[in-house]
Design an enzyme around this catalytic site. Structure first.
Site, PDB file in Angstrom:
ATOM      1  N   HIS A  17       0.845  -1.213   0.000  1.00 14.79           N
ATOM      2  CA  HIS A  17       0.000   0.000   0.000  1.00 14.79           C
ATOM      3  C   HIS A  17       0.876   1.257   0.000  1.00 14.79           C
ATOM      4  O   HIS A  17       0.606   2.215  -0.720  1.00 14.79           O
ATOM      5  CB  HIS A  17      -0.902   0.019   1.251  1.00 14.79           C
ATOM      6  CG  HIS A  17      -1.929  -1.064   1.287  1.00 14.79           C
ATOM      7  ND1 HIS A  17      -2.102  -1.884   2.385  1.00 14.79           N
ATOM      8  CD2 HIS A  17      -2.845  -1.471   0.384  1.00 14.79           C
ATOM      9  CE1 HIS A  17      -3.087  -2.731   2.147  1.00 14.79           C
ATOM     10  NE2 HIS A  17      -3.550  -2.516   0.937  1.00 14.79           N
ATOM     11  N   LYS A  41     -17.062  -6.443   7.256  1.00 17.67           N
ATOM     12  CA  LYS A  41     -15.848  -7.133   6.773  1.00 17.67           C
ATOM     13  C   LYS A  41     -15.044  -7.746   7.929  1.00 17.67           C
ATOM     14  O   LYS A  41     -14.007  -8.343   7.705  1.00 17.67           O
ATOM     15  CB  LYS A  41     -14.949  -6.141   6.009  1.00 17.67           C
ATOM     16  CG  LYS A  41     -15.399  -5.899   4.569  1.00 17.67           C
ATOM     17  CD  LYS A  41     -14.245  -5.347   3.739  1.00 17.67           C
ATOM     18  CE  LYS A  41     -14.591  -5.295   2.265  1.00 17.67           C
ATOM     19  NZ  LYS A  41     -13.420  -4.951   1.433  1.00 17.67           N
ATOM     20  N   ARG A  92      -2.023  -5.822  -8.519  1.00 17.86           N
ATOM     21  CA  ARG A  92      -0.931  -6.802  -8.428  1.00 17.86           C
ATOM     22  C   ARG A  92      -1.043  -7.867  -9.512  1.00 17.86           C
ATOM     23  O   ARG A  92      -0.052  -8.352 -10.024  1.00 17.86           O
ATOM     24  CB  ARG A  92      -0.978  -7.522  -7.064  1.00 17.86           C
ATOM     25  CG  ARG A  92      -0.661  -6.647  -5.879  1.00 17.86           C
ATOM     26  CD  ARG A  92      -1.195  -7.253  -4.609  1.00 17.86           C
ATOM     27  NE  ARG A  92      -2.649  -7.417  -4.698  1.00 17.86           N
ATOM     28  CZ  ARG A  92      -3.440  -7.809  -3.718  1.00 17.86           C
ATOM     29  NH1 ARG A  92      -2.927  -8.125  -2.549  1.00 17.86           N
ATOM     30  NH2 ARG A  92      -4.740  -7.916  -3.894  1.00 17.86           N
ATOM     31  N   SER A 130      -2.957  -7.805   2.736  1.00 16.92           N
ATOM     32  CA  SER A 130      -3.229  -7.663   4.175  1.00 16.92           C
ATOM     33  C   SER A 130      -3.621  -9.018   4.766  1.00 16.92           C
ATOM     34  O   SER A 130      -3.251  -9.344   5.896  1.00 16.92           O
ATOM     35  CB  SER A 130      -4.368  -6.660   4.412  1.00 16.92           C
ATOM     36  OG  SER A 130      -4.001  -5.388   3.960  1.00 16.92           O
TER      37      SER A 130
HETATM   38  O1  PNS Z   1      -8.657  -2.677  -0.936  1.00 18.98           O
HETATM   39  P1  PNS Z   1     -10.039  -3.152  -0.590  1.00 18.98           P
HETATM   40  O2  PNS Z   1     -10.168  -3.492   0.832  1.00 18.98           O
HETATM   41  O3  PNS Z   1     -10.470  -4.245  -1.496  1.00 18.98           O
HETATM   42  O4  PNS Z   1     -10.976  -1.881  -0.851  1.00 18.98           O
HETATM   43  C1  PNS Z   1     -12.280  -1.992  -1.333  1.00 18.98           C
HETATM   44  C2  PNS Z   1     -12.976  -0.611  -1.386  1.00 18.98           C
HETATM   45  C3  PNS Z   1     -12.923   0.082  -0.033  1.00 18.98           C
HETATM   46  C4  PNS Z   1     -12.277   0.256  -2.419  1.00 18.98           C
HETATM   47  C5  PNS Z   1     -14.429  -0.864  -1.845  1.00 18.98           C
HETATM   48  O5  PNS Z   1     -14.966  -1.866  -1.044  1.00 18.98           O
HETATM   49  C6  PNS Z   1     -15.299   0.383  -1.726  1.00 18.98           C
HETATM   50  O6  PNS Z   1     -15.135   1.330  -2.459  1.00 18.98           O
HETATM   51  N1  PNS Z   1     -16.264   0.331  -0.785  1.00 18.98           N
HETATM   52  C7  PNS Z   1     -17.180   1.419  -0.536  1.00 18.98           C
HETATM   53  C8  PNS Z   1     -18.575   1.096  -1.044  1.00 18.98           C
HETATM   54  C9  PNS Z   1     -18.764   1.562  -2.470  1.00 18.98           C
HETATM   55  O7  PNS Z   1     -18.537   2.691  -2.824  1.00 18.98           O
HETATM   56  N2  PNS Z   1     -19.224   0.656  -3.337  1.00 18.98           N
HETATM   57  C10 PNS Z   1     -19.496   1.019  -4.722  1.00 18.98           C
HETATM   58  C11 PNS Z   1     -18.698   0.238  -5.680  1.00 18.98           C
HETATM   59  S1  PNS Z   1     -19.302  -1.427  -5.666  1.00 18.98           S
END
Ligand code: PNS
Length: 162
Positions: A17, A41, A92, A130
């Protein structure tokens, strides 16, 4: 002003990150690292702990134009609230690409003006997540070099108690 949001669960924030953040930092006037506050989560680290670890890592690296916030709900709403037009993400693998491709389309559906900028992970970080850090730490393995050094002790101790 070019403002970006770098969102994620960051449970915990890894050197992968940090690497993405360092790649992006010169391209933006301000970047908000946005920690997702989503208890569904079942994160290991509280949102305050995750935020604190990010602030520490960012400060150690002297990334002056990086802030750290917390959000729940829709990412595009958080981006609008801080005036950001760009979402920053790291990729990645091709699996990550497929996911980002879909999320980009949904975010664009929700907010026409938002754009996603993806950075390729450094080759040495293509294996790192993570979840892997948590698994290694919970079984007492070494997480040295996987998380910012300033957070390593805290993460190790915390995971050992899981
Ligand atoms: O790195 P991660 O943990 O996979 O991040 C995921 C994240 C936080 C980017 C995604 O879950 C997110 O944007 N969540 C907020 C809800 C949202 O806006 N959803 C709309 C798109 S489906």
């Amino acid at each position: 002003m070019r403002i970006g949001v770098y969102p994620g669960s960051f449970d915990p924030f890894t050197i992968g990150h940090l690497d993405v953040l360092k790649s992006a930092v010169g391209l933006f006037d301000v970047i908000y690292v946005a920690v997702l506050n989503n208890s569904a989560k079942h994160p290991v680290f509280s949102v305050e702990e995750r935020q604190e670890m990010i602030i520490k890592a960012v400060s150690e690296e002297h990334l002056e134009n990086v802030r750290c916030g917390v959000f729940d709900g829709l990412l595009v709403d958080y981006a609008a609230s801080v005036g950001a037009s760009y979402i920053i993400r790291g990729i990645r693998t091709t699996t990550d690409f497929e996911y980002e491709f879909q999320i980009n389309a949904l975010n664009r559906h929700l907010s026409e003006s938002i754009r996603t900028v993806c950075f390729m992970a450094s080759p040495g970080h293509s294996f790192l997540s993570s979840s892997n850090v948590k698994e290694i730490g919970q079984y007492g393995g070494s997480i040295e070099g996987l998380v910012p050094q300033c957070n390593e002790y805290f993460i190790r101790e915390r995971l050992a108690r899981q």
